[in-house]
Write a protein that holds these residues in place. Structure first.
Motif, PDB file in Angstrom:
ATOM      1  N   VAL A 118      28.000 -56.620 -18.114  1.00 52.00           N
ATOM      2  CA  VAL A 118      27.256 -55.493 -18.709  1.00 52.00           C
ATOM      3  C   VAL A 118      28.208 -54.535 -19.408  1.00 52.00           C
ATOM      4  O   VAL A 118      27.794 -53.737 -20.245  1.00 52.00           O
ATOM      5  CB  VAL A 118      26.436 -54.717 -17.646  1.00 52.00           C
ATOM      6  N   TYR A 119      29.468 -54.597 -19.060  1.00 52.78           N
ATOM      7  CA  TYR A 119      30.436 -53.677 -19.666  1.00 52.78           C
ATOM      8  C   TYR A 119      30.931 -54.230 -20.995  1.00 52.78           C
ATOM      9  O   TYR A 119      31.014 -55.449 -21.174  1.00 52.78           O
ATOM     10  CB  TYR A 119      31.643 -53.475 -18.742  1.00 52.78           C
ATOM     11  N   TYR A 120      31.281 -53.322 -21.893  1.00 54.23           N
ATOM     12  CA  TYR A 120      31.948 -53.759 -23.124  1.00 54.23           C
ATOM     13  C   TYR A 120      33.217 -54.516 -22.745  1.00 54.23           C
ATOM     14  O   TYR A 120      34.027 -54.002 -21.946  1.00 54.23           O
ATOM     15  CB  TYR A 120      32.346 -52.558 -23.977  1.00 54.23           C
ATOM     16  N   PRO A 121      33.427 -55.715 -23.257  1.00 56.69           N
ATOM     17  CA  PRO A 121      34.633 -56.481 -22.889  1.00 56.69           C
ATOM     18  C   PRO A 121      35.925 -55.696 -23.148  1.00 56.69           C
ATOM     19  O   PRO A 121      36.867 -55.777 -22.356  1.00 56.69           O
ATOM     20  CB  PRO A 121      34.558 -57.710 -23.786  1.00 56.69           C
ATOM     21  N   ALA A 122      35.943 -54.924 -24.228  1.00 57.47           N
ATOM     22  CA  ALA A 122      37.163 -54.159 -24.537  1.00 57.47           C
ATOM     23  C   ALA A 122      37.487 -53.192 -23.409  1.00 57.47           C
ATOM     24  O   ALA A 122      38.662 -52.932 -23.109  1.00 57.47           O
ATOM     25  CB  ALA A 122      36.982 -53.389 -25.847  1.00 57.47           C
ATOM     26  N   THR A 153      40.402 -58.184 -11.254  1.00 65.38           N
ATOM     27  CA  THR A 153      39.628 -56.959 -11.461  1.00 65.38           C
ATOM     28  C   THR A 153      39.979 -55.937 -10.381  1.00 65.38           C
ATOM     29  O   THR A 153      39.846 -56.218  -9.184  1.00 65.38           O
ATOM     30  CB  THR A 153      38.111 -57.260 -11.398  1.00 65.38           C
ATOM     31  N   TYR A 154      40.441 -54.792 -10.840  1.00 64.00           N
ATOM     32  CA  TYR A 154      40.776 -53.709  -9.907  1.00 64.00           C
ATOM     33  C   TYR A 154      39.841 -52.514 -10.073  1.00 64.00           C
ATOM     34  O   TYR A 154      39.785 -51.649  -9.224  1.00 64.00           O
ATOM     35  CB  TYR A 154      42.216 -53.233 -10.131  1.00 64.00           C
ATOM     36  N   MET A 155      39.163 -52.453 -11.217  1.00 67.14           N
ATOM     37  CA  MET A 155      38.337 -51.278 -11.498  1.00 67.14           C
ATOM     38  C   MET A 155      37.041 -51.699 -12.166  1.00 67.14           C
ATOM     39  O   MET A 155      36.987 -52.740 -12.831  1.00 67.14           O
ATOM     40  CB  MET A 155      39.090 -50.332 -12.439  1.00 67.14           C
ATOM     41  N   LEU A 156      36.014 -50.873 -12.012  1.00 64.71           N
ATOM     42  CA  LEU A 156      34.811 -51.010 -12.834  1.00 64.71           C
ATOM     43  C   LEU A 156      34.790 -49.807 -13.771  1.00 64.71           C
ATOM     44  O   LEU A 156      34.892 -48.663 -13.301  1.00 64.71           O
ATOM     45  CB  LEU A 156      33.556 -51.018 -11.961  1.00 64.71           C
ATOM     46  N   PRO A 157      34.661 -50.045 -15.078  1.00 66.26           N
ATOM     47  CA  PRO A 157      34.734 -48.915 -16.023  1.00 66.26           C
ATOM     48  C   PRO A 157      33.648 -47.874 -15.747  1.00 66.26           C
ATOM     49  O   PRO A 157      32.472 -48.207 -15.646  1.00 66.26           O
ATOM     50  CB  PRO A 157      34.529 -49.587 -17.380  1.00 66.26           C
ATOM     51  N   PHE A 158      34.059 -46.645 -15.617  1.00 68.96           N
ATOM     52  CA  PHE A 158      33.173 -45.528 -15.270  1.00 68.96           C
ATOM     53  C   PHE A 158      32.705 -44.821 -16.538  1.00 68.96           C
ATOM     54  O   PHE A 158      31.530 -44.711 -16.820  1.00 68.96           O
ATOM     55  CB  PHE A 158      33.961 -44.612 -14.330  1.00 68.96           C
ATOM     56  N   TRP A 159      33.644 -44.314 -17.308  1.00 65.15           N
ATOM     57  CA  TRP A 159      33.282 -43.757 -18.620  1.00 65.15           C
ATOM     58  C   TRP A 159      34.413 -44.015 -19.602  1.00 65.15           C
ATOM     59  O   TRP A 159      35.558 -44.178 -19.203  1.00 65.15           O
ATOM     60  CB  TRP A 159      32.908 -42.281 -18.526  1.00 65.15           C
ATOM     61  N   GLN A 160      34.033 -44.116 -20.869  1.00 72.07           N
ATOM     62  CA  GLN A 160      35.039 -44.482 -21.872  1.00 72.07           C
ATOM     63  C   GLN A 160      35.411 -43.286 -22.736  1.00 72.07           C
ATOM     64  O   GLN A 160      34.629 -42.348 -22.865  1.00 72.07           O
ATOM     65  CB  GLN A 160      34.533 -45.637 -22.742  1.00 72.07           C
ATOM     66  N   TYR A 161      36.592 -43.321 -23.254  1.00 73.79           N
ATOM     67  CA  TYR A 161      36.950 -42.267 -24.220  1.00 73.79           C
ATOM     68  C   TYR A 161      37.436 -42.876 -25.536  1.00 73.79           C
ATOM     69  O   TYR A 161      38.594 -42.831 -25.898  1.00 73.79           O
ATOM     70  CB  TYR A 161      37.915 -41.214 -23.663  1.00 73.79           C
ATOM     71  N   ARG A 171      23.687 -40.482 -16.041  1.00 73.55           N
ATOM     72  CA  ARG A 171      24.954 -39.921 -16.508  1.00 73.55           C
ATOM     73  C   ARG A 171      25.002 -39.915 -18.026  1.00 73.55           C
ATOM     74  O   ARG A 171      25.450 -38.953 -18.660  1.00 73.55           O
ATOM     75  CB  ARG A 171      26.136 -40.745 -15.972  1.00 73.55           C
ATOM     76  N   ALA A 172      24.529 -40.990 -18.617  1.00 74.58           N
ATOM     77  CA  ALA A 172      24.563 -41.102 -20.081  1.00 74.58           C
ATOM     78  C   ALA A 172      23.684 -40.031 -20.721  1.00 74.58           C
ATOM     79  O   ALA A 172      24.101 -39.363 -21.674  1.00 74.58           O
ATOM     80  CB  ALA A 172      24.100 -42.490 -20.498  1.00 74.58           C
ATOM     81  N   MET A 173      22.494 -39.844 -20.178  1.00 78.56           N
ATOM     82  CA  MET A 173      21.579 -38.861 -20.768  1.00 78.56           C
ATOM     83  C   MET A 173      22.115 -37.434 -20.617  1.00 78.56           C
ATOM     84  O   MET A 173      21.813 -36.562 -21.416  1.00 78.56           O
ATOM     85  CB  MET A 173      20.188 -38.972 -20.114  1.00 78.56           C
ATOM     86  N   ALA A 174      22.944 -37.211 -19.601  1.00 78.60           N
ATOM     87  CA  ALA A 174      23.516 -35.880 -19.388  1.00 78.60           C
ATOM     88  C   ALA A 174      24.738 -35.632 -20.267  1.00 78.60           C
ATOM     89  O   ALA A 174      25.393 -34.598 -20.144  1.00 78.60           O
ATOM     90  CB  ALA A 174      23.883 -35.722 -17.916  1.00 78.60           C
ATOM     91  N   GLY A 175      25.052 -36.574 -21.136  1.00 77.68           N
ATOM     92  CA  GLY A 175      26.183 -36.368 -22.046  1.00 77.68           C
ATOM     93  C   GLY A 175      27.418 -37.155 -21.648  1.00 77.68           C
ATOM     94  O   GLY A 175      28.504 -36.912 -22.176  1.00 77.68           O
ATOM     95  N   GLY A 176      27.256 -38.071 -20.702  1.00 78.50           N
ATOM     96  CA  GLY A 176      28.383 -38.913 -20.301  1.00 78.50           C
ATOM     97  C   GLY A 176      28.714 -39.935 -21.389  1.00 78.50           C
ATOM     98  O   GLY A 176      28.075 -39.976 -22.439  1.00 78.50           O
ATOM     99  N   GLN A 177      29.702 -40.738 -21.109  1.00 72.92           N
ATOM    100  CA  GLN A 177      30.166 -41.726 -22.092  1.00 72.92           C
ATOM    101  C   GLN A 177      30.031 -43.113 -21.481  1.00 72.92           C
ATOM    102  O   GLN A 177      30.968 -43.608 -20.844  1.00 72.92           O
ATOM    103  CB  GLN A 177      31.619 -41.453 -22.470  1.00 72.92           C
ATOM    104  N   PRO A 178      28.866 -43.747 -21.652  1.00 70.22           N
ATOM    105  CA  PRO A 178      28.582 -44.999 -20.956  1.00 70.22           C
ATOM    106  C   PRO A 178      29.589 -46.103 -21.283  1.00 70.22           C
ATOM    107  O   PRO A 178      30.139 -46.162 -22.386  1.00 70.22           O
ATOM    108  CB  PRO A 178      27.206 -45.398 -21.460  1.00 70.22           C
ATOM    109  N   THR A 179      29.748 -46.971 -20.312  1.00 73.05           N
ATOM    110  CA  THR A 179      30.617 -48.137 -20.504  1.00 73.05           C
ATOM    111  C   THR A 179      29.791 -49.421 -20.551  1.00 73.05           C
ATOM    112  O   THR A 179      30.314 -50.465 -20.928  1.00 73.05           O
ATOM    113  CB  THR A 179      31.615 -48.243 -19.336  1.00 73.05           C
ATOM    114  N   GLN A 180      28.521 -49.335 -20.150  1.00 74.48           N
ATOM    115  CA  GLN A 180      27.663 -50.516 -20.129  1.00 74.48           C
ATOM    116  C   GLN A 180      26.966 -50.636 -21.481  1.00 74.48           C
ATOM    117  O   GLN A 180      26.301 -49.694 -21.941  1.00 74.48           O
ATOM    118  CB  GLN A 180      26.656 -50.403 -18.992  1.00 74.48           C
ATOM    119  N   ALA A 181      27.122 -51.788 -22.087  1.00 72.99           N
ATOM    120  CA  ALA A 181      26.697 -51.963 -23.486  1.00 72.99           C
ATOM    121  C   ALA A 181      25.202 -51.736 -23.683  1.00 72.99           C
ATOM    122  O   ALA A 181      24.784 -51.188 -24.714  1.00 72.99           O
ATOM    123  CB  ALA A 181      27.084 -53.362 -23.952  1.00 72.99           C
ATOM    124  N   TRP A 182      24.375 -52.121 -22.706  1.00 73.06           N
ATOM    125  CA  TRP A 182      22.924 -52.046 -22.896  1.00 73.06           C
ATOM    126  C   TRP A 182      22.444 -50.613 -23.128  1.00 73.06           C
ATOM    127  O   TRP A 182      21.433 -50.393 -23.780  1.00 73.06           O
ATOM    128  CB  TRP A 182      22.191 -52.665 -21.693  1.00 73.06           C
TER     129      TRP A 182
END
Lengths: 297, 433
Positions: free
Chosen positions: B123-127, B139-147, B346-357
């Motif tokens: 579900v995450y952007y591969p990049a 895998t050590y992490m799950l992407p939380f938010w992107q910048y 989180r996304a609707m509150a102005g976060g920076q989603p990492t999940q492509a959908w």
């Protein structure tokens, strides 16, 4: 009347010296644990190659101390020296002038002025730095706004290589002058008034009294004040961290901030410990000087 | 399989996970426990604070969440991670700390937990998985938010007929977004003169602000810090020298006053106060630029990908510290935080989603239209090298930039002065073997 000499031993067979040592032992133990222990540990660290990410490395003796020979260390030492000399001299002149003013018998509301002048030292440097960061903000700060009202263009302050150190000095003066003021004012208040009165009766002017009577009598206090402030200025870190992070470039990077950067950013604990010991040596040298002066006076 | 299908499967998996066994697992391993979290003060964290009681109700755990300024995070984390029992149960890890944390054995691998619980990482952007999910295949992490970074610019100004006419007169072509870094620099200088504002708001403060910004210039021209196969320093190239030269030129001739001491908050403020036309900055500044309580440029800003080849990509990832007291409960929290419902909140509150959908969700794009450009930005972005001492790489590059910007050293000399330090950073690095 003569004082009786204390017996060198007691009836229980233990000497007085033994009891002195016994009663001081807890204090010595605590001091050893909280002061000497960490110092020795950091000395040991400074002799090792120790990057936190890779774990403890080999014993490399004084290789970390060769950092002292680098241009980088020379640069931060020069900044530390400039900052120390400038703030100590300026803060002393301002504090001494204010202390003399507060000591004038004709001054009313003295306690009110004292409380107001003491306020900066009661604030933590972090709060002071945040306040001035906002005031000196080039786009939103009140300082540039006021300058703009009289036609002076916006300045970069902490972001301008030519102004950054001067701006840090300004904030430091605002924050730290009170310390010198209270020490010098206390010194002035404790001076005997008879020599001053005698000089006045002999026809000496106020300037002559200040130069030939007050200053010589105040000399020990002045020296102690200057040395204490020099020691704290040499360790300048908090304002630098909050205001400039040592920048722009390295124009405001002090030895303490450099040690922090080596330790917490480069995670090179060995080198950070070595730099800290070099700084400690400078501070100890000044402290020895301070103790000697106090003893002489 | 198309990305859409993959995304659909991911959503289904996330829904199933949320609706069934996962919650029971959380209650089983978390009841009566306290989880300590260190977060950065960003919209994703704020949103998480609001929904945290939901996790507490579901799991019976108490969440003790601490959000601090970015600059404090690394120095708070390191002492905690080096202790035998740490202060934190769940970490957020910046992408360029990932190598350091893995080499130092500070965070746990997650692959077994991911497999056991059937968590779908597609579900995450591969990049983003590349930059802040996996290190050397684990895998050590799950992407939380992107910048993601790119060009923030004043669309109201560039769309005006007056601006476009003057642009045509100046450059001899119709208005278009700059396609190269050189074009961007020319535009920035001219736009400043034309509007009477700063052509570009810049963040020259040491160390992260200047490095995050200037790395975009470097990547835009195809430069890099190292050859990523041989790991020899590669900063001493014409591309890197030109990138730093352009950055210094803009800092001197197009940036807002005090830019050399500015961080990204200052850049946001300059834009919000209508004092600059453009910036190469984080996309996550957009929500704050759209806040009518503090911004004069609401609905006037747009985002475009970085001109030239690539921009800098970074992300924060959830990780479990090796010294966490309750790693099972930490994992339950991470699964919950990354569940569909919470990720969308989180996304609707102005976060920076990492999940492509999420970037295909109509309600989300209606709320944050500028985010539709994220896909394009991610397609032309790369992270800092994943190496054990990437944190120190940032410091060294900041020294190079400081040398040029504050001391006036020419870029080639400044880079040459840093060559030895750059070489030492990769020496003995187990991640680069």
């Amino acid at each position: 009347m003569t004082r009786a000499t204390p017996p060198s031993s007691r009836r229980d067979g233990f000497s007085v010296g033994f009891y002195k040592l016994l009663f001081m032992a807890p204090t010595i133990l605590v001091l050893a644990l909280v002061v000497a222990g960490p110092l020795l540990y950091s000395l040991w660290l400074s002799l090792h190659e120790y990057i936190i990410t890779y774990g403890m490395g080999d014993l490399i003796w004084f290789e970390n101390y060769t950092l002292m020979m680098s241009d980088e260390f020379a640069g931060v030492s020069w900044v530390t020296m400039k900052l120390t000399v400038i703030v100590v001299v300026l803060e002393f002149l301002i504090a001494f002038g204010l202390a003399l003013l507060l000591n004038q018998p004709w001054l009313k509301m003295r306690n009110f002025y004292l409380v107001v002048l003491m306020l900066p030292i009661l604030m933590t440097p972090v709060a002071v730095a945040l306040m001035f960061r906002l005031m000196f903000n080039p786009n939103l700060g009140i300082i540039n706004w006021v300058l703009a009202q009289v036609g002076i263009p916006e300045q970069g302050w902490f972001g301008d290589p030519d102004l950054a150190l001067a701006t840090v000095v300004f904030v430091d003066i605002w924050n730290e002058t009170s310390l010198m003021l209270i020490m010098l004012y206390a010194g002035l208040k404790s001076l005997p008034q008879d020599p001053v009165e005698a000089a006045r009766i002999d026809g000496a002017s106020s300037w002559q009294i200040l130069w030939h009577v007050t200053l010589p009598m105040l000399k020990p206090v002045i020296l102690v004040t200057l040395l204490i402030r020099m020691i704290t200025a040499l360790k300048s870190y908090d304002l630098i961290y909050m205001l400039t992070q040592g920048g722009p470039g390295k124009v405001t990077e002090t030895i303490s901030f450099y040690a922090y950067r080596l330790g917490f950013r480069f995670l090179d604990i060995g080198q950070a410990a070595a730099v800290s010991f070099i700084l400690l040596a400078a501070v100890v040298a000044l402290t020895v000087l301070l103790l000697r002066i106090m003893k002489e006076n | 399989m198309t990305r859409l299908k993959k995304t659909g499967l991911g959503v289904t998996a996330a829904l199933l996970m949320t609706a069934s066994g996962a919650l029971a697992d959380a209650a089983a391993v978390c009841q009566g426990k306290t989880l300590n979290l260190l977060l950065e003060t960003v919209p994703d964290s704020t949103a998480l604070f609001e929904v945290a009681p939901e996790f507490e109700a579901l799991s019976g755990a108490k969440l003790n969440m601490e959000a601090v300024n970015y600059s404090l995070m690394h120095e708070k984390l390191v002492p905690s991670l080096t202790a035998s029992s740490g202060s934190y149960d769940v970490l957020v890890v910046d992408s360029y700390w990932a190598g350091e944390f893995v080499t130092a054995n500070w965070i746990l691998p997650l692959d077994e937990r991911i497999a056991a619980d059937g968590v779908d990482t597609s579900v995450y952007y591969p990049a983003l998985m590349d930059v802040n999910g996996k290190v050397k295949g684990t895998t050590y992490m799950l992407p939380f938010w992107q910048y993601a970074m790119g060009m923030l610019y004043r669309k109201d100004i560039t769309d005006s007929a007056e601006f476009q006419a003057a642009y045509k007169e100046k450059f001899g072509r119709d208005w278009r977004l700059p396609e190269t870094l050189q074009e961007y620099a020319e535009l920035a200088k001219w736009a400043g003169e034309f509007t009477g504002k700063a052509g570009v708001a810049m963040s020259g403060q040491r160390a992260d602000p200047v490095v995050m910004e200037a790395t975009n210039y470097l990547f835009s021209l195809g430069g890099d810090f190292y050859n990523r196969e041989t790991w020899e320093p590669s900063l001493n190239t014409p591309e890197a020298i030109e990138a730093i030269t352009i950055y210094a030129d803009l800092m001197k001739n197009a940036a807002q006053p005090g830019a050399l001491g500015a961080n990204f908050d200052d850049v946001a403020n300059a834009l919000k106060q209508d004092k600059a036309v453009m910036a190469i900055q984080f996309l996550f500044l957009m929500p704050t630029l759209q806040d009518p309580k503090e911004s004069q440029v609401v609905d006037k800003m747009a985002f475009a990908r970085m001109p030239g080849q690539d921009s800098l990509l970074g992300a924060w990832g959830w990780a479990i510290p090796t010294n966490a007291a309750n790693p099972d409960c930490s994992w339950e929290f991470i699964k919950w935080a990354e569940s569909k419902d919470v990720a969308m909140k989180r996304a609707m509150a102005g976060g920076q989603p990492t999940q492509a959908w999420i970037y295909e969700d109509a309600a989300y794009l209606e709320r944050w239209p500028a985010m539709s450009a994220v896909g394009g930005a991610l397609a032309h972005a790369k992270g800092l090298p994943v190496m054990s001492r990437a944190t120190q790489l940032v410091e060294v590059f900041a020294e190079v930039m400081g040398d040029v910007l504050a001391n006036g050293t020419d870029p080639a000399t400044a880079i040459a002065n840093a060559e030895d330090k750059l070489a030492r950073l990769t020496r003995g690095d187990p991640l680069l073997k």
